[in-house]
Design an enzyme around this catalytic site. Structure first.
Site, PDB file in Angstrom:
ATOM      1  N   CYS A  26     -10.087  75.717  26.805  1.00  0.00           N
ATOM      2  CA  CYS A  26     -11.345  75.345  27.474  1.00  0.00           C
ATOM      3  C   CYS A  26     -12.208  74.631  26.437  1.00  0.00           C
ATOM      4  O   CYS A  26     -11.694  74.174  25.409  1.00  0.00           O
ATOM      5  CB  CYS A  26     -12.025  76.534  28.141  1.00  0.00           C
ATOM      6  SG  CYS A  26     -12.696  77.801  27.055  1.00  0.00           S
ATOM      7  N   HIS A  44       0.714  91.155  14.395  1.00  0.00           N
ATOM      8  CA  HIS A  44       0.048  92.461  14.349  1.00  0.00           C
ATOM      9  C   HIS A  44      -0.402  92.945  15.732  1.00  0.00           C
ATOM     10  O   HIS A  44      -0.329  94.129  16.021  1.00  0.00           O
ATOM     11  CB  HIS A  44      -1.198  92.394  13.449  1.00  0.00           C
ATOM     12  CG  HIS A  44      -0.874  92.264  11.992  1.00  0.00           C
ATOM     13  ND1 HIS A  44      -1.800  92.511  11.002  1.00  0.00           N
ATOM     14  CD2 HIS A  44       0.267  91.916  11.356  1.00  0.00           C
ATOM     15  CE1 HIS A  44      -1.246  92.314   9.809  1.00  0.00           C
ATOM     16  NE2 HIS A  44       0.004  91.946  10.001  1.00  0.00           N
TER      17      HIS A  44
HETATM   18  C1  RB5 Z   1     -17.138  74.088  30.434  1.00  0.00           C
HETATM   19  O1  RB5 Z   1     -18.236  73.247  30.349  1.00  0.00           O
HETATM   20  C2  RB5 Z   1     -17.195  75.125  29.326  1.00  0.00           C
HETATM   21  O2  RB5 Z   1     -18.244  76.004  29.562  1.00  0.00           O
HETATM   22  C3  RB5 Z   1     -15.879  75.865  29.226  1.00  0.00           C
HETATM   23  O3  RB5 Z   1     -14.855  74.952  29.025  1.00  0.00           O
HETATM   24  C4  RB5 Z   1     -15.749  76.820  28.055  1.00  0.00           C
HETATM   25  O4  RB5 Z   1     -16.183  76.257  26.866  1.00  0.00           O
HETATM   26  C5  RB5 Z   1     -16.269  78.169  28.231  1.00  0.00           C
HETATM   27  O5  RB5 Z   1     -16.156  79.000  27.301  1.00  0.00           O
END
Ligand code: RB5
Length: 148
Positions: free
Chosen positions: A65, A98
């Site tokens: 993400c 671990h």
């Molecule tokens: C998306 O904008 C962002 O919030 C997501 O990809 C991530 O970084 C959340 O932890």
């Protein structure tokens, strides 16, 4: 191994690099999206990757993400999923050796296309050590999971 790969829009810019890295390392990819740069919710991605592991459709997972944090938080809510946000190579392999981590989380807005493949290779190349102290600690984690 079969690796479930998932990302949200924040992780999307790193997805192609991650996919190629997994294949080049000799593993199979279960591509769970996302497939465009349109916004999607990272919990949905984490759920898809986690469930693929829970169902035995994948051995490990890679979640990307923006920061890696949201995906990691969400994935760790799932029974049997041990996800680590690892932006250094030591943590990427030690999380498996671990902690028996089965999901690597990365933040595409934090790391670049050179470091990401190194982290993925370190994670995929590592095996759980099976040492008694780590088994004992994991048993405690499992108890927490069952009592929560
Ligand atoms: C998306 O904008 C962002 O919030 C997501 O990809 C991530 O970084 C959340 O932890």
């Amino acid at each position: 191994m079969k690796i479930a790969l998932g990302c949200d829009h924040g992780g999307f810019p790193l997805k192609e690099t991650a996919l190629k890295t997994i294949l080049l390392a000799g593993h199979e990819v279960l591509d769970l999206g996302t497939f465009t740069a349109d916004p999607v919710d990272y919990p949905d991605t984490a759920l898809a990757v986690g469930q693929a592991i829970q169902r035995g459709e994948a051995d490990r997972g890679l979640l990307i993400c923006g920061s890696g944090v949201g995906a990691c938080v969400a994935a760790n809510k799932l029974r049997g999923i041990r996800a680590g946000l690892c932006h250094d190579t030591y943590s990427a392999h030690q999380s498996v050796e671990h902690d028996d981590a089965n999901v690597l989380c990365l933040g595409a807005r934090i790391i670049g296309i050179e470091l990401a493949p190194e982290l993925i290779r370190a994670f995929l190349g590592a095996q759980f050590s099976g040492e008694a102290r780590h088994v004992r600690r994991l048993e405690k984690v499992k108890k927490m999971e069952n009592s929560g």
